[in-house]
Design a protein around this motif. Structure first.
Motif, PDB file in Angstrom:
ATOM      1  N   GLY A  35      -4.879   5.922   3.118  1.00  0.00           N
ATOM      2  CA  GLY A  35      -3.422   5.847   3.302  1.00  0.00           C
ATOM      3  C   GLY A  35      -2.965   6.470   4.603  1.00  0.00           C
ATOM      4  N   LYS A  61     -13.470   1.888 -10.999  1.00  0.00           N
ATOM      5  CA  LYS A  61     -12.372   1.112 -11.588  1.00  0.00           C
ATOM      6  C   LYS A  61     -11.059   1.867 -11.577  1.00  0.00           C
ATOM      7  N   THR A  62     -11.161   3.182 -11.804  1.00  0.00           N
ATOM      8  CA  THR A  62      -9.926   3.965 -11.865  1.00  0.00           C
ATOM      9  C   THR A  62      -9.917   4.959 -10.716  1.00  0.00           C
ATOM     10  N   GLY A  63      -8.736   5.352 -10.318  1.00  0.00           N
ATOM     11  CA  GLY A  63      -8.609   6.260  -9.184  1.00  0.00           C
ATOM     12  C   GLY A  63      -7.895   5.541  -8.054  1.00  0.00           C
ATOM     13  N   PRO A  64      -7.812   6.185  -6.916  1.00  0.00           N
ATOM     14  CA  PRO A  64      -6.998   5.659  -5.815  1.00  0.00           C
ATOM     15  C   PRO A  64      -7.413   4.267  -5.336  1.00  0.00           C
ATOM     16  N   GLU A 104      -8.273   1.706  -7.113  1.00  0.00           N
ATOM     17  CA  GLU A 104      -8.225   0.787  -8.242  1.00  0.00           C
ATOM     18  C   GLU A 104      -7.990  -0.660  -7.810  1.00  0.00           C
ATOM     19  N   ALA A 105      -7.083  -0.837  -6.844  1.00  0.00           N
ATOM     20  CA  ALA A 105      -6.737  -2.195  -6.424  1.00  0.00           C
ATOM     21  C   ALA A 105      -7.949  -2.904  -5.824  1.00  0.00           C
ATOM     22  N   ASP A 112     -17.507   2.531 -14.984  1.00  0.00           N
ATOM     23  CA  ASP A 112     -16.507   3.115 -14.091  1.00  0.00           C
ATOM     24  C   ASP A 112     -16.996   4.447 -13.527  1.00  0.00           C
ATOM     25  N   GLY A 151     -19.380   7.112  -0.333  1.00  0.00           N
ATOM     26  CA  GLY A 151     -19.916   8.378  -0.820  1.00  0.00           C
ATOM     27  C   GLY A 151     -20.661   8.179  -2.126  1.00  0.00           C
ATOM     28  N   GLN A 200     -15.245   6.339 -11.640  1.00  0.00           N
ATOM     29  CA  GLN A 200     -14.070   7.171 -11.366  1.00  0.00           C
ATOM     30  C   GLN A 200     -14.126   7.711  -9.948  1.00  0.00           C
ATOM     31  N   LEU A 201     -14.844   7.023  -9.090  1.00  0.00           N
ATOM     32  CA  LEU A 201     -15.033   7.394  -7.694  1.00  0.00           C
ATOM     33  C   LEU A 201     -15.782   8.703  -7.508  1.00  0.00           C
ATOM     34  N   LYS A 202     -16.523   9.113  -8.551  1.00  0.00           N
ATOM     35  CA  LYS A 202     -17.268  10.358  -8.418  1.00  0.00           C
ATOM     36  C   LYS A 202     -18.743  10.054  -8.213  1.00  0.00           C
ATOM     37  N   PRO A 203     -19.316  10.594  -7.131  1.00  0.00           N
ATOM     38  CA  PRO A 203     -20.723  10.300  -6.832  1.00  0.00           C
ATOM     39  C   PRO A 203     -21.644  10.655  -7.997  1.00  0.00           C
ATOM     40  N   GLU A 204     -21.385  11.792  -8.636  1.00  0.00           N
ATOM     41  CA  GLU A 204     -22.308  12.202  -9.696  1.00  0.00           C
ATOM     42  C   GLU A 204     -22.273  11.211 -10.846  1.00  0.00           C
ATOM     43  N   ASN A 205     -21.099  10.644 -11.096  1.00  0.00           N
ATOM     44  CA  ASN A 205     -21.014   9.626 -12.138  1.00  0.00           C
ATOM     45  C   ASN A 205     -21.770   8.372 -11.729  1.00  0.00           C
TER      46      ASN A 205
END
Ligand SMILES: Nc1ncnc2c1ncn2[C@@H]1O[C@H](COP(=O)(O)OP(=O)(O)OP(=O)(O)O)[C@@H](O)[C@H]1O
Ligand SMILES: Nc1ncnc2c1ncn2[C@@H]1O[C@H](COP(=O)(O)OP(=O)(O)OP(=O)(O)O)[C@@H](O)[C@H]1O
Ligand SMILES: [Mg+2]
Ligand SMILES: [Mg+2]
Lengths: 343, 353, 370, 254, 240
Positions: free
Chosen positions: C209, C10-13, C15-16, C50, C81, C52-57
């Motif tokens: 990007g 949900k959050t991080g680059p 997000e959109a 969320d 990832g 947070q784009l972290k695999p471990e999460n």
């Protein structure tokens, strides 16, 4: 008449290498261009790569110059510098979007005017932001590098998030002003128009900074103030004021860099500033902390080398900047033109 | 006896003592006090980060060396275990080989970097480590055949350490008696051991020399300490400890990937933990890691509660929405440095004087 | 209750993307249950988590969802990832994970397990569709991609799909992922293509990007007769396609392209609720939402084994027409859209006019999980 | 006076074009106290830096006890017996007085790499440190951080560190500068004591003539980086070089 | 006598929790050289720093030229016409000698006549004009520091142990320079450990102990009265 003893230190002739030393960085730059010329088979490719490399370097220089100013003069490691680049880009682009009738028209004059307005707006915004940043975030941590890294990092996150709150999480795509699109072809080489504008702006900034630092006392006050702030105050200078001013100038330069970079990328995100930070740090470090000249030459070196290497051997481009930094630090551990000499 | 174990470094502040004992008890009994996948995972992460942060503090707070390559060592340890598990098969020997090899490689690399670059000024060393760390990250991404690239590696650890292994039936206080529990205690025990060892190093004569070097390396050399040797030594020890933390992380997660172990973001988190806790106070690592990992995991939940309470107001809910948790983490960053310039531990100890 | 976890960055680059995906999911559930949000009288509850784009999460959140929240199945995440880290958890807990919108081939390829389904397209589908859109006798193509596994795999799949079409691959250019200056890459490509005869195209595969298209265009590739080509993207990014009128490629979704009831409902409802047309990832989210409802209805409950049995080979209606979970690797087979760019000054983005819908039968997607 | 322990041969150093130390050859004997004088900037501190290793020589060599130490790092020279107190105070500002001294003693004992014992358990290091702090009359400040000491007391600690190191060759660079008239004797007495031991070599840079007169066995004069005079105190003090280049006119009352 | 240029009354200064100055009363007469004497650590430096505002007096008042400066910020105090030579010299080692001097000329460009005069007093400054201050010898740094304070005319100079580390020849020229300053009408408050210099230069003297002024009077009186010296400073200064 005084009775001071005459003390004339014994002087020996300095060797050739001693006398060449100050020109080392420039020589490297020239050597690099010559190397490119010899290594790249096609003349037009070489010209394209060289000019665009120099222009890229110029854009990096503009973004880095604010950092080197703050870093070198005030000894503040501002990891939040990238946030100013982002904010500059967002404010500048917002202006450009407002002035769409001017940017859309195929008139160079109108386009440049719009660009100028955007730049001034962005510099004002980031300058004011710099003031707030200095007041709230940096002021308590002068002299403590580590805390500066952390605090400014915190500032970076906050600013990035605020950008998202204000402008939304989506990337914003833009196109360059009409007259700055495309390239001029010259001797079979394509020279992008936009990059030529960047070269112009970069040169102006460079000369202006050099003049201010050499011909006004501001540079001295700040450098002295970092080493011994009490003493500068005891001489009668209001150091705090000067510090704030320098910080604002550095921030405004970042904002300017942000506008130019945003228009170059044609897409802006809240994280765009932070993404170029490593490159900026590399430039500032190899230039020698606080040296505007070093930063300038360093940025050009990075821009050129990147292009040459990416053309000759793309795999190596992955680490060319890092390699450059390590090599330069091996040659001159304090960067190419160290400002801080004595210890 | 206890003081001996703590190397004479008593908390020296009642509040701090209570905090530390509280954390110790909570971590020691986490699976029983807070049964639940997420909370036990949080406890394990706290343990692992305590080791990581303490090892960093050894280098930074005591050695005065700023490095951005610490997560690289962390990653080396993690990949050590991952690769050993992938290639040696499922077994405790793989874990051991992976951890030891990881620690050795990390120490060796630290040795090489240190020897080459610890002579330059601190800030340059920091930048060189940053460069090396990003070069290693590029390498990991490029060697995707071995490392899994951006996707990372999934692998299997001994069955005795996974939930599938049930060593007794039933539950105690909601905790299932399975391999996961054993895994947790492996992590916890190792953490305790490594932490006490680091604490001892810091209070040894070696630790004092480090302090002297941090204060005035020029003079330290002049009274007979080879500054470079000490710096290299502390970098190596710290790297090895970080690699061990990485190995523990790999054992716990059964996954490694560049974002999880090598990213600059973790590096910054670690820095922050050191500073929040208090640089140059090993206990700071405990406090810093605990607070930060908790914030990272639960700030978002807390904020969504707050934001729900505020719906209807202008702008505010937008600012407090759970998606903006990073914003508040940033604010926390700043405030903690502001209000705890010497870290929480420093602050607590100071108040007593 | 039927509990579903949506686990995504949900959050991080990204997000959109995340927001689109979630909106789509909720719309899909709504559509498939006729607005009741109930299946056979059981209420659907969606829990958001969320990563947070972290695999471990991703890993622990999925485990928490299965273990503590006891959800019936989970959906997510945005990034490949993170998805790859989550796959083994599904196997461990023996519960379903529907992958949406992560694209890596290996999710339904080498890292697949039988608890994984994917409604999103995979990279091969992208590559094959683009290959079909660009292929032709006497066409010469150069590729530009990022120098890491994802970029290289994409080009490999693209090349494979071109085999036998008479199309030439003239040059493959790989640049570091964080490249911002494409002068050198463009020079290399131009040098490679300048003496080639026939139609010349530069196909760009790019994630994230620093989009190279505009920068290469600024160097006037038309001097050498080179045209640029690339796949579709989110609407905001399509704004920059305005510099490329007439460019062809293949896209996963553009709201005007599909022609079916589900899509009509989606476009209308989305306009109504959010004041904008649905975007790239909205459609995928919705497909996943409908798939869940259909599968539970078909299986008559939420038992995992029943669901797997029901879903293997299941066909259902989505904004992109009929999709089908292939039994072998649980990948959703779906249409892609061959487009040609048209510029309309009144529209903020460039419009990818439909040239041809590439249906399931047009797209030979290899099975790679064996 | 016994055998030569320290010798410099044609020792020189250049900074850019500036020759700060110019081919100085000189021998120092055990038990001897040599005063080094010369105008400001003559190269005294730089000469010290060359001997103790803070600066690398451009040419020439330093020989200690028959061993060429010109290329050795500072710390190693320290272990071989060269000790140095600095002209500008140079201490560990946030450590307390006792810890400053203890560190020196620990270095001498070679326990720097001991990692597994507790520093506070090493009583054999702490006790001598306390004794030395006592000798320079800083006991009252023993547990104060150095940064809080007044200038004069920092100077005393500077000397204390050197005494704790107890090297074969003591090098004092203006030890009493900035010390008050009643505190300076504490340091001068310590130096006199060392001299009386007869087994240590002492080099002393000093601008105060009365100090030199009472302590020195021999004076060498540096001027513009070169050795300008070397000999018995009385003889050197009377020489023209010293009169012209160094003493100037005596201070007259205003 | 005319009104003093500087008056401290009842000044108490604390640093952290330490009470360093315990009520200092001191007058510095206009146009004179006043010596501040005392053992190490009695608070001489603290007194000077309190005047210039680098440390704050918690109690008492400081009057300069008739104005109360107790609470003014340091730059404002300095700009009223006070030159300060700190004990640790406070040179800017990363700046060249030239830059150090330029910076010290607060009100404009360096006056070349005055600079020539300083060169004649401190010749090494001329020799090393372009060199970094950090590479100067200890004594040269000291010279730079004093010269820096003198680069512009000031009403009052606060000088902390200027002769420390200077060769005798330089000490005597510096003493001359200070006398010339005085002749130009400046007032000087000088902390000095070298009693010969103190005796040669001082008009008045004040002796500190334990954060207080315990004796103040004419220098001549102190210089000739051995008993007084013994009583104030615990030893006979004549010995040195
Ligand atoms: N930063 C500080 N923190 C605490 N105490 C300090 C600090 N600085 C100085 N002091 C103490 O204040 C007292 C007075 O110091 P000050 O420097 O004024 O002495 P002084 O008379 O100038 O001595 P000296 O002749 O040695 O320079 C000393 O006892 C010193 O220990
Ligand atoms: N690192 C350096 N770089 C350049 N010049 C230097 C350096 N170190 C010393 N010098 C120069 O060498 C000369 C000798 O300096 P040195 O410090 O040895 O003098 P000194 O005899 O100790 O004087 P003092 O009595 O004033 O301390 C000075 O002119 C100084 O400027
Ligand atoms: Mg000297
Ligand atoms: Mg003092």
């Amino acid at each position: 008449m005084t009775s001071s003893p005459d003390h004339l230190p014994t002087m020996a002739r300095s060797s050739l290498s001693d006398r060449l030393a100050p020109y080392g960085p420039i020589l490297i730059l020239v050597l690099l261009v010559v190397f490119g010329f010899l290594a790249i088979p096609s003349m037009s490719s070489w010209l394209t790569l060289t000019v665009s490399g120099l222009a890229m370097g110029m854009m990096i220089f503009i973004m880095a110059s604010g950092l080197t100013l703050v870093f070198g003069l005030m000894d503040v490691i501002n990891f939040g510098h990238g946030a100013f680049v982002s904010v500059g880009a967002f404010v500048g682009v917002s202006f450009l979007l407002l002035l769409q009738h001017m940017t859309g028209a195929p008139s160079l004059l109108l386009n440049l005017t719009a660009l100028l307005v955007a730049i001034i707006g962005a510099m004002l915004a980031t300058g004011i932001m710099g003031w707030a940043f200095e007041r709230v975030i940096v002021k308590p941590v002068y002299g403590a590098h580590l805390k500066q890294i952390l605090v400014t990092m915190g500032g970076l996150i906050v600013v990035e998030q605020l950008i998202i709150v204000l402008w939304g999480p989506e990337e914003i795509y833009i196109t360059r002003p009409e007259a700055l699109k495309g390239a001029i072809t010259f001797a079979g080489a394509a020279l992008e128009k936009y990059r030529l504008v960047a070269v112009g702006i970069g040169l102006v900034i460079f000369l202006l900074m050099r003049w201010i630092l050499r011909h006004t006392k501001i540079g001295l006050i700040v450098r002295a103030g970092v080493e011994n702030g009490e003493m500068v105050e005891a001489l009668g200078y209001r150091l705090r004021l000067v510090f704030v001013g320098v910080f604002m100038a550095g921030s405004a330069l970042a904002g300017l860099g942000g506008v130019l970079w945003g228009l170059y990328q044609e897409v802006i995100t809240a994280h765009m500033g932070n993404e170029v930070m490593i490159l900026i740090f590399i430039v500032v470090i190899i230039g020698g902390l606080g040296s505007v000249e070093g930063c300038f030459i360093g940025a050009l070196l990075v821009g050129l080398l990147q292009n040459y290497v990416a053309f000759l051997e793309p795999k190596v481009a992955l680490i060319s900047n890092i390699g450059l930094m390590v090599a330069i630090l091996m040659w001159r551990p304090m960067g190419m033109i160290p400002v801080v000499k004595a210890k | 006896m206890l003081t001996k174990l703590l190397s004479g470094d008593t908390p020296r502040s009642p509040v701090l003592a209570v905090l530390l004992i509280g954390i110790l008890v909570c971590l020691a009994l986490a699976p029983f006090l807070f049964p639940g996948v997420r909370s036990v995972d949080t406890a394990a992460r706290i343990c692992i980060f305590i080791v990581l942060v303490a090892s960093y503090d050894l280098m930074l707070g005591y050695g005065g060396i700023v490095s951005f390559a610490h997560t690289m060592f962390f990653g080396i340890g993690a990949y050590g275990v991952a690769l050993a598990c992938t290639h040696l098969g499922r077994g405790f020997d793989a874990l051991l080989v992976g951890s030891v090899a990881g620690a050795l490689v990390a120490a060796t690399l630290a040795f090489v970097i240190g020897l080459f670059s610890l002579r330059v000024r601190a800030i340059f060393f920091a930048m060189i480590t940053l460069a090396v760390a990003s070069a290693v990250a590029v390498l990991v991404s490029q060697l995707s055949a071995i490392t899994g690239g951006e996707d990372g590696l999934n692998y299997r650890i001994p069955r005795e350490l996974t939930p599938a292994f049930k060593f007794a039936d039933g539950q105690i206080l909601g905790a299932r008696l399975n391999g996961k529990l054993l895994n947790y205690y492996l992590i916890f025990g190792s953490t305790l051991l490594i932490f006490l060892l680091l604490l001892r190093i810091v209070h040894s004569p070696f630790g004092r020399v480090l302090q002297a070097i941090r204060e005035n390396d020029f003079r330290a050399e002049a009274i007979g300490y080879r500054v470079v040797y000490y710096r290299v030594a502390v970098t190596c020890i710290s790297a090895a400890a970080a690699a061990l933390a990485g190995s523990l992380y790999a054992i716990w997660l059964r996954y490694v990937g560049p974002d999880t172990t090598l990213s600059l973001e973790i590096m910054i988190d670690v820095l922050l933990m050191v500073v929040i806790g208090g640089m140059g106070t090993m206990y700071g690592a405990v406090i810093g890691a605990t607070i930060f990992v908790l914030a990272q995991n639960y700030l978002q939940a807390l904020m969504s509660v707050a934001s729900d309470a505020l719906t209807g107001l202008p702008v505010l809910p937008e600012l407090i929405s759970a998606d903006r948790w990073l914003l508040w983490l940033g604010v926390l960053f700043i405030l903690s440095v502001y209000f705890f310039p010497t870290g929480i531990v420093g602050r607590l100890r100071q108040r007593r004087r | 209750d039927i509990k579903i976890a949506h686990i995504y960055g949900k959050t991080g680059p990204l997000e959109a993307y995340a927001k689109q995906s979630h909106d789509g999911l909720m719309l899909g559930l709504e559509y498939a249950t006729d607005g009741t949000m109930e299946i056979d009288g059981e209420k659907i509850v969606v829990i958001e988590k969320d990563t947070q784009l972290k695999p471990e999460n991703g890993k622990v959140l999925l485990a928490e969802a299965y273990g503590d929240d006891e959800v019936d199945l989970a959906i997510g995440p945005v990034s490949s990832g993170v998805a790859l880290a989550m796959l083994p958890v599904a196997q461990e807990y023996e519960k379903l994970l529907i992958v949406e919108p992560a694209v890596a081939d290996s999710i339904t390829g080498s890292n697949w397990n039988r608890y994984i389904f994917r409604t999103a397209r995979n990279s091969s589908q992208d590559a094959v569709a683009n290959a079909i859109a660009l292929a032709g006798e006497d066409v010469n193509i150069a590729t530009l991609a990022q120098d890491y596994a994802f970029g290289r795999d994409g080009v490999a799949a693209f090349k494979e799909a071109l085999e036998g079409t008479g199309t030439n691959i003239v040059h493959e250019e790989y640049v570091p992922t964080d490249t911002t200056d494409f002068t050198a890459a463009a020079e290399r490509i131009f040098n490679a293509m300048k003496d080639v005869e026939g139609e010349k195209k530069l196909f760009v595969i790019w994630a994230g990007g620093g989009n190279p298209m505009g920068k290469i265009q600024a160097m006037e590739p038309s001097r050498f007769g080179v045209e640029l080509a690339t796949g579709g993207n989110i609407l905001a990014a399509m704004a920059s396609y305005k510099d490329f009128p007439g460019m062809e490629g293949a896209t996963y979704y553009y709201y005007e392209n599909p022609n079916n009831d589900v899509n009509d409902w989606l476009v209308e409802t989305h306009q109504e609720r959010f004041g904008s047309p649905p975007d790239f990832f909205t459609a995928g989210g919705m497909s996943a939402g409908i798939a869940i409802v259909e599968a539970i209805k078909k299986a008559g409950g939420t038992d995992t084994e029943d669901l797997i049995a029901a879903m293997e080979g299941m066909e259902w209606e989505t904004p992109k027409g009929t999709m089908k979970f292939r039994a072998e690797d649980h990948q959703a087979m779906q249409s892609m859209y061959h487009f040609k760019i048209r510029v309309d000054p009144d529209v903020e983005w460039a419009i990818p006019d439909l040239v041809r819908e590439l249906t399931i039968d047009d797209l030979p997607i290899p099975i790679r999980n064996k | 006076m016994s055998h030569p322990i320290l010798e410099t041969r044609d020792l020189s150093v250049r900074f850019g074009g500036h020759v700060a130390v110019d081919r100085i050859s000189c021998t120092f004997r055990t038990g001897e106290l040599t005063a080094i004088v010369g105008p400001n900037g003559a190269g005294k501190t730089t000469y010290f830096n060359l001997i103790s290793g803070q600066i690398a020589a451009s040419a020439g060599s330093v020989v200690l006890n028959g061993r060429n130490i010109t290329r050795m790092p500072v710390a190693q020279r320290t272990h071989l017996g060269i000790g140095r107190a600095f002209q500008l105070t140079n201490l560990f500002p946030n450590l307390n007085v006792l810890e400053n001294v203890r560190l020196v003693i620990q270095s001498k004992a070679g326990r720097g790499f001991n990692m597994l014992s507790m520093a506070s358990d090493h009583d054999d290091l702490t006790m001598p440190a306390e004794e030395i702090v006592e000798r320079v009359r800083l006991t009252g400040h023993a547990h104060q951080p150095v940064s809080e000491l007044s200038h004069g007391n920092q100077r005393k600690l500077e000397v204390a560190l050197l005494i704790a190191l107890d090297p074969l060759v003591y090098m004092f660079d203006e030890p009493t500068a900035g010390m008050s008239v009643d505190e300076a004797p504490v340091v001068l007495d310590l130096i006199a004591e060392l001299k009386a031991r007869k087994d240590r070599t002492i080099l002393l840079v000093e601008h105060k003539m009365d100090v030199i007169r009472t302590l020195a066995d021999r004076i060498i004069v540096l001027h513009n980086g070169a050795l300008a005079a070397d000999g018995e105190p009385a003889e050197v003090m009377a020489s023209d070089v010293v009169r012209d280049a160094y003493m100037g006119r005596e201070l007259e009352d205003g | 006598m005319a009104d003093p240029i500087l008056t401290l009354s009842g000044v108490k200064t604390n640093i952290a929790q330490y009470h360093i100055l315990q009520g200092v009363d001191l007058d510095v007469p206009r146009g004179q050289v006043t010596m501040l004497l005392g053992r190490n650590g009695v608070g001489k430096t603290t007194t000077l720093r309190s005047v210039i505002g680098l440390w704050r007096a918690h109690e008492g008042t400081i009057l300069f030229d008739g104005e109360d400066i107790t609470r003014r910020p340091t730059p404002a105090i300095a700009r009223m016409g006070i030159g300060f030579v700190p004990e640790d010299m406070g040179i800017f080692s990363d700046l060249t000698v030239e830059e150090n001097m330029t910076l010290a000329a607060v009100s404009g460009p360096v006056d070349s006549a005055r600079l020539d005069w300083l060169f004649s007093v401190f010749p090494p400054l001329k020799t090393f004009w372009k060199g970094y201050a950090g590479t100067l010898s200890g004594g040269q740094k000291q010279m730079l520091c004093i010269a820096r304070a003198m680069i512009e005319e000031r009403k009052l100079y606060l000088i902390d142990e200027p002769t420390k580390g200077l060769a005798p020849a330089i000490i005597s020229t510096m003493a001359r320079a200070l006398r010339e300053l005085k002749a130009q009408g400046a007032s000087i408050l000088l902390v000095e450990q070298n009693f010969a210099v103190a005796r040669a230069l001082g008009d008045g003297a004040a002796v500190m102990d334990d954060g207080r002024i315990i004796w103040a009077g004419a220098m001549r009186e102190l210089a000739t009265d051995k008993d007084l010296q013994e009583r104030l400073m615990g030893l006979s200064l004549e010995a040195s």
